[in-house]
Design a protein around this motif. Structure first.
Motif, mmCIF file in Angstrom:
data_model
loop_
_atom_site.group_PDB
_atom_site.id
_atom_site.type_symbol
_atom_site.label_atom_id
_atom_site.label_comp_id
_atom_site.label_asym_id
_atom_site.label_seq_id
_atom_site.Cartn_x
_atom_site.Cartn_y
_atom_site.Cartn_z
ATOM 1 N N TYR A 97 -4.360 -6.056 76.034
ATOM 2 C CA TYR A 97 -4.527 -5.417 77.676
ATOM 3 C C TYR A 97 -3.238 -5.186 78.156
ATOM 4 O O TYR A 97 -2.111 -5.684 77.786
ATOM 5 N N PHE A 98 -3.101 -4.656 79.172
ATOM 6 C CA PHE A 98 -1.900 -4.354 79.860
ATOM 7 C C PHE A 98 -1.673 -5.197 81.385
ATOM 8 O O PHE A 98 -2.754 -5.302 82.262
ATOM 9 N N HIS A 99 -0.798 -5.811 81.429
ATOM 10 C CA HIS A 99 -0.506 -6.755 82.655
ATOM 11 C C HIS A 99 0.537 -5.949 83.554
ATOM 12 O O HIS A 99 1.631 -6.102 83.188
ATOM 13 N N ALA A 128 -15.198 -4.823 82.923
ATOM 14 C CA ALA A 128 -14.005 -5.761 83.505
ATOM 15 C C ALA A 128 -12.804 -5.833 82.813
ATOM 16 O O ALA A 128 -12.171 -6.872 83.072
ATOM 17 N N HIS A 129 -12.654 -4.782 81.803
ATOM 18 C CA HIS A 129 -11.103 -4.982 81.466
ATOM 19 C C HIS A 129 -10.081 -4.544 82.487
ATOM 20 O O HIS A 129 -10.064 -3.495 82.978
ATOM 21 N N PRO A 130 -9.068 -5.214 82.651
ATOM 22 C CA PRO A 130 -8.132 -4.818 83.813
ATOM 23 C C PRO A 130 -7.411 -3.238 83.493
ATOM 24 O O PRO A 130 -6.978 -2.787 84.507
ATOM 25 N N ASP A 131 -7.298 -2.819 82.370
ATOM 26 C CA ASP A 131 -6.787 -1.504 82.259
ATOM 27 C C ASP A 131 -7.227 -0.408 83.167
ATOM 28 O O ASP A 131 -6.699 0.469 83.307
ATOM 29 N N HIS A 132 -8.352 -0.411 83.529
ATOM 30 C CA HIS A 132 -9.054 0.403 84.380
ATOM 31 C C HIS A 132 -8.700 0.330 85.666
ATOM 32 O O HIS A 132 -9.096 1.521 86.328
ATOM 33 N N TYR A 133 -8.013 -0.594 86.208
ATOM 34 C CA TYR A 133 -8.091 -0.777 87.652
ATOM 35 C C TYR A 133 -6.641 -0.762 88.230
ATOM 36 O O TYR A 133 -6.443 -0.848 89.555
ATOM 37 N N HIS A 393 -1.872 -18.647 79.332
ATOM 38 C CA HIS A 393 -1.915 -17.694 78.218
ATOM 39 C C HIS A 393 -2.390 -18.306 76.917
ATOM 40 O O HIS A 393 -3.064 -17.726 76.147
ATOM 41 N N TYR A 394 -1.971 -19.634 76.720
ATOM 42 C CA TYR A 394 -2.040 -20.507 75.245
ATOM 43 C C TYR A 394 -3.586 -20.988 75.453
ATOM 44 O O TYR A 394 -4.294 -21.044 74.512
ATOM 45 N N LYS A 395 -3.787 -21.714 76.683
ATOM 46 C CA LYS A 395 -5.002 -22.445 76.833
ATOM 47 C C LYS A 395 -6.120 -21.601 76.789
ATOM 48 O O LYS A 395 -7.343 -21.875 76.001
ATOM 49 N N ALA A 396 -6.063 -20.278 77.197
ATOM 50 C CA ALA A 396 -7.245 -19.436 77.248
ATOM 51 C C ALA A 396 -7.078 -18.608 76.051
ATOM 52 O O ALA A 396 -8.072 -17.521 76.177
ATOM 53 N N ASN A 397 -6.236 -18.618 75.110
ATOM 54 C CA ASN A 397 -6.160 -17.640 73.952
ATOM 55 C C ASN A 397 -7.600 -17.653 73.154
ATOM 56 O O ASN A 397 -8.301 -18.603 73.306
ATOM 57 N N LEU A 452 -5.164 -11.691 83.266
ATOM 58 C CA LEU A 452 -4.984 -12.533 82.157
ATOM 59 C C LEU A 452 -6.426 -12.947 81.405
ATOM 60 O O LEU A 452 -6.582 -12.626 80.182
ATOM 61 N N LEU A 453 -7.297 -13.484 82.388
ATOM 62 C CA LEU A 453 -8.487 -14.014 81.922
ATOM 63 C C LEU A 453 -9.487 -12.914 81.402
ATOM 64 O O LEU A 453 -9.997 -12.968 80.419
ATOM 65 N N ALA A 454 -9.550 -11.903 82.265
ATOM 66 C CA ALA A 454 -10.571 -10.941 81.899
ATOM 67 C C ALA A 454 -9.642 -10.192 80.733
ATOM 68 O O ALA A 454 -10.441 -9.378 79.891
ATOM 69 N N GLY A 455 -8.570 -9.993 80.861
ATOM 70 C CA GLY A 455 -7.986 -9.222 79.806
ATOM 71 C C GLY A 455 -8.120 -9.751 78.432
ATOM 72 O O GLY A 455 -8.318 -9.034 77.131
#
Length: 504
Positions: A97-99, A128-133, A393-397, A452-455
């Protein structure tokens, strides 16, 4: 100004590097009747871990009145719309995903993003992928730079990629031209006065350098703040496992993408930063899980340069922060005050915030330590906010392939604030509103946490709701995509922007 007589007549910056020269330029731009000296040691190299920034570097140059055409070509700099995250998740459809950095048009597109996140969490097959928004996601996918045509009335935030050594040289030349005194020598002793404040530093030639105020830019050693003044250090080791990095350059490609790339590897992650003349690459890892030799081998395999023709550089990192950043007549800036691993390129942002906030508090206190405590509390909040976001970033990997990633996901050493954010993500129907209501969006807004989380595809198990949100229709998504595309017509190719700057 009341209290002007207490303004220091001489400020000594101990240590150069990007932080030291940033501090020098900011101090001189604001206090033009103060003598500023900078002491460097020819035997001490710079760390130079990162070559990417947040939009804070633009704020820094804007504060100095320095144009991009003045500094970017000198530093082989490129534009940065945000960061690609690759392989942090094994969830289908979420490998990458792109932030993006913020843009004003986000206000028009983010509501649909949150609507579809809610629908996805309630069991609908929502996109719900962030790249579309986000506009900047579209710009990066199409290799467009962040500078809009004059007729486009919306601002776009952006950062830069640059050669840190060249940036230091540029800032040094600028400061010296404006009257800074540049000195060379190695500190062998720090001398305190009768009140326990800093009085002078003794050099290897036995000379003494005194000053009214000192800026500690001595790197991880923190000679003045943590060394002489005994300010304690708060390690983030229990939150952030990584403590080392290995660095390698590679050849630049014909198309220079305006984005950093962060790729998860077996025991950490690799950065790829495009400059005009090369890629900067590095592998940030935990020495508890992989050796330096193994990390170098893995990075070479990742970059497809297994031979030793290109020499690697190995670095160690002291991750955490000083308990106080301003103590008596000393301010620590850069690595001497603390460091959070370079995942979101926040080091220079914290440097800029530290110096700007210090100058304001020092002036408000009529050049006394009246607001020292308020300043230290404010900077600590900034450090903790960045730390929490990086830890997430690490906890939710969403990986399970190595012990390193499993241990990160299982880590329970989370701040109360991060725990509250993750609980909202798992259980709140109104994530963004609840974050604001609970004052949890300090440092990073809800849309950044959602990216981050949706990505990652880190969606909680389906939760039921009588007033279930329906996913946006295909027509709505197509209309959104067309709106972002038409916004993108106002931006130029990144390579063309860089070439045009060189021709000016």
């Amino acid at each position: 100004m009341q209290g002007e007589s207490k303004k220091p007549k001489k400020i000594l910056i101990v240590g150069g590097g990007t932080a030291g020269w940033m501090a020098a330029n900011l101090l001189m731009s604001r206090w033009n009747n103060v003598e500023v000296c900078l002491l460097e040691s020819s035997g001490v190299g710079t760390v130079g871990v990162g070559e990417g920034t947040t939009p804070h570097l633009k704020l820094f140059f804007d504060a100095l009145g320095v144009s991009e055409s003045e500094w970017m070509p000198r530093c082989n700099a490129t534009y940065k719309n945000g960061i690609y995250f690759s392989d942090w998740s094994f969830v289908p459809g979420h490998k990458e995903y792109f932030h993006p950095f913020p843009a004003q048009v986000d206000d028009l597109t983010v509501p649909m993003f949150f609507h579809n996140i809610k629908a996805r969490m309630q069991g609908d097959e929502a996109q719900a992928h962030p790249d579309h928004y986000f506009l900047e996601s579209y710009l990066t996918q199409n290799n467009l730079g962040p500078l809009a045509a004059e007729c486009f009335p919306f601002s776009v935030g952006y950062g830069y990629h640059f050669d840190s050594e060249l940036l230091g040289q540029f800032l040094a030349e600028r400061a010296i031209a404006k009257g800074l005194v540049r000195l060379n020598g190695t500190v062998t002793e720090v001398v305190l006065d009768s009140d326990g404040a800093l009085a002078s530093v003794r050099l290897d030639d036995d000379s003494l350098l005194d000053a009214d105020f000192f800026i500690d830019c001595s790197g991880f050693r923190s000679l003045l703040l943590q060394g002489a003044l005994k300010v304690s250090f708060k390690s983030y080791k229990e939150n952030l496992f990584n403590d080392a990095a290995v660095v390698l350059p590679t050849e630049i490609s014909d198309v220079i993408t305006p984005a950093t790339r962060s790729t998860a590897l077996s025991n950490g992650w690799a950065w790829k930063i495009p400059l005009t003349n090369r890629y900067g690459n590095g592998y940030v890892y935990s020495s508890d899980y992989i050796s330096a030799e193994q990390a170098e081998t893995e990075l070479r395999q990742h970059l497809n340069i297994p031979d030793a023709d290109v020499t690697a550089r190995h670095l160690t990192m002291k991750v955490g922060r000083a308990e106080k950043h301003w103590e008596k007549n000393c301010l620590a800036v850069g690595l001497s005050q603390g460091f959070i691993e370079p995942l979101e390129a926040t080091a220079l942002a914290l440097t800029f915030d530290t110096v700007m906030l210090f100058m304001r508090h020092y002036e408000d206190g009529h050049f006394t330590n009246k607001f020292e405590r308020e300043f230290n509390d404010a900077i600590n909040v900034k450090f903790e906010a960045v730390r929490d976001y990086i830890v997430c970033h690490y906890k939710a990997n969403q990986r399970v392939d190595t012990e390193y990633w499993r241990d990160n996901a299982a880590n329970t050493n989370l701040s109360e604030r991060l725990g509250a954010i993750l609980n909202l993500w798992a259980g709140s129907e109104t994530f963004a509103q609840d974050m604001r209501a609970q004052n949890l969006d300090v440092g990073y807004q809800a849309k950044s946490w959602a990216c981050l989380l949706a990505g990652y595809g880190a969606f909680p198990r389906q939760r039921s709701n009588k007033a279930q949100a329906r996913a946006s229709s295909q027509a709505d998504m197509e209309q959104l995509a067309d709106f972002i595309r038409r916004c993108g017509l106002n931006f130029r190719d990144h390579n063309e922007l860089l070439a045009h700057m060189l021709s000016e």
